[in-house]
Write a protein that holds these residues in place. Structure first.
Motif, PDB file in Angstrom:
ATOM      1  N   ASP A 148       0.712  -1.308   0.022  1.00 50.46           N
ATOM      2  CA  ASP A 148      -0.030   0.210  -0.070  1.00 50.46           C
ATOM      3  C   ASP A 148       0.864   1.248   0.122  1.00 50.46           C
ATOM      4  OD1 ASP A 148      -2.479  -1.175   0.030  1.00 50.46           O
ATOM      5  OD2 ASP A 148      -2.449  -1.647   2.288  1.00 50.46           O
ATOM      6  N   ARG A 149       1.933   1.178  -0.190  1.00 47.11           N
ATOM      7  CA  ARG A 149       2.979   2.382  -0.020  1.00 47.11           C
ATOM      8  C   ARG A 149       3.284   2.703  -1.687  1.00 47.11           C
ATOM      9  NH1 ARG A 149       9.272   2.467   1.783  1.00 47.11           N
ATOM     10  NH2 ARG A 149       9.806   4.360   0.727  1.00 47.11           N
ATOM     11  N   PRO A 150       3.575   3.761  -2.194  1.00 50.17           N
ATOM     12  CA  PRO A 150       3.667   4.329  -3.401  1.00 50.17           C
ATOM     13  C   PRO A 150       5.197   3.972  -3.611  1.00 50.17           C
ATOM     14  CG  PRO A 150       2.726   6.406  -2.488  1.00 50.17           C
ATOM     15  CD  PRO A 150       2.635   4.952  -1.587  1.00 50.17           C
ATOM     16  N   VAL A 151       5.798   3.353  -4.362  1.00 51.06           N
ATOM     17  CA  VAL A 151       7.274   3.221  -4.269  1.00 51.06           C
ATOM     18  C   VAL A 151       7.897   3.319  -5.601  1.00 51.06           C
ATOM     19  CG1 VAL A 151       7.300   1.729  -2.224  1.00 51.06           C
ATOM     20  CG2 VAL A 151       7.162   0.537  -4.535  1.00 51.06           C
ATOM     21  N   GLY A 152       7.376   3.587  -6.810  1.00 49.18           N
ATOM     22  CA  GLY A 152       7.992   3.450  -8.081  1.00 49.18           C
ATOM     23  C   GLY A 152       6.881   4.293  -9.112  1.00 49.18           C
ATOM     24  N   TRP A 153       7.342   4.787  -9.838  1.00 44.35           N
ATOM     25  CA  TRP A 153       6.676   5.961 -10.866  1.00 44.35           C
ATOM     26  C   TRP A 153       7.367   5.713 -12.124  1.00 44.35           C
ATOM     27  CZ3 TRP A 153       8.315   6.901  -5.998  1.00 44.35           C
ATOM     28  CH2 TRP A 153       7.397   7.055  -5.119  1.00 44.35           C
TER      29      TRP A 153
END
Length: 250
Positions: free
Chosen positions: A164-169
């Motif tokens: 649930d953590r945004p880690v890549g874009w």
């Protein structure tokens, strides 16, 4: 020597996928200005095979850059006249950031990673995550969202979540059978564990669904880690480009 038609085809897609705020054309050259955010959007680039520069044209483009408070930058992609690089060198322009444009065929698997959220419109949340993870001179939310909001081709803004953590874009832009990959970045504390590969794979899968048969991207020649990753994904060098910048500030 790279195929001029391939270079021109990819260069036109690069320009459309990463818009500037101001465009000026001069005898086979395009000068782009975007508030100084990234060199590719703030440089003069040849778009006609054999495009030449003379001192008067160089002086005129320098003036345009300085009026916009941007360091004069020439981006040399191989389409320019063969003597152009030496010409700029003699005028004191410094060579920086040699870069490779990589190209890979796309397989038939169009299934993205289920942990990667793909959105068709840029959001403040995506911009903040990507720019803050980049840091440095790319940690500019306002400038990034201005550029991304100007994209007129089909686009996908990817966010990879881990617990649930945004880690890549990342960003993909599809146009005429190609999908370009931009701003691939992973949270600094989680690099080196394959998250970037997942973002890239999902964006390529999205491009596949949009009818793309080839993927392209740009990577600095000195970035051996990224180069190795892309090599394992089937990317090969299509052509190289470099920058010649005027010494000092704008």
């Amino acid at each position: 020597m790279s195929d001029p038609n391939l270079v021109l085809g990819l260069e036109s897609r690069l320009i459309n996928a990463w818009p500037s705020f101001d465009y000026q054309t001069y005898d086979g050259w395009m000068l782009r200005l975007a508030g100084g955010y990234t060199k590719r959007a703030n440089s003069a680039t040849p778009l006609v095979p054999g495009a030449k520069l003379d001192d008067a044209l160089i002086d005129h483009m320098i003036e345009q850059f300085l009026q916009a408070n941007i360091r004069p930058t020439f981006r040399l992609n191989g389409l320019q006249d063969p003597g152009t690089d030496e010409q700029l060198k003699e005028r004191g322009f410094l060579e920086v950031e040699p870069t490779r444009v990589l190209l890979a065929p796309i397989a038939d698997d169009c299934t993205p990673d289920s942990d990667v959220l793909l959105e068709s419109e840029v959001s403040q949340r995506w911009v903040q995550g990507a720019s803050h993870s980049y840091g440095g001179d790319k940690a500019d939310d306002a400038m990034l969202i201005q550029i991304a909001s100007r994209i007129r081709q089909k686009a996908a803004f990817a966010t990879l979540h881990l617990d649930d953590r945004p880690v890549g874009w990342g960003l993909a832009v599809a146009e005429r059978g190609y999908v370009g990959l931009y701003d691939i970045v992973v949270a600094p504390d989680l690099r080196g564990i394959g998250l970037g590969r997942r973002v890239v794979g999902s964006l390529i899968s999205w491009g596949c669904r949009e009818g793309a048969h080839r993927a392209y991207l740009q990577v600095r020649a000195e970035n051996e880690i990224a180069g190795s990753l892309y090599s394992t994904l089937g990317f090969e060098v299509a052509y190289d480009y470099t920058h010649r910048i005027m010494p000092g500030g704008a």
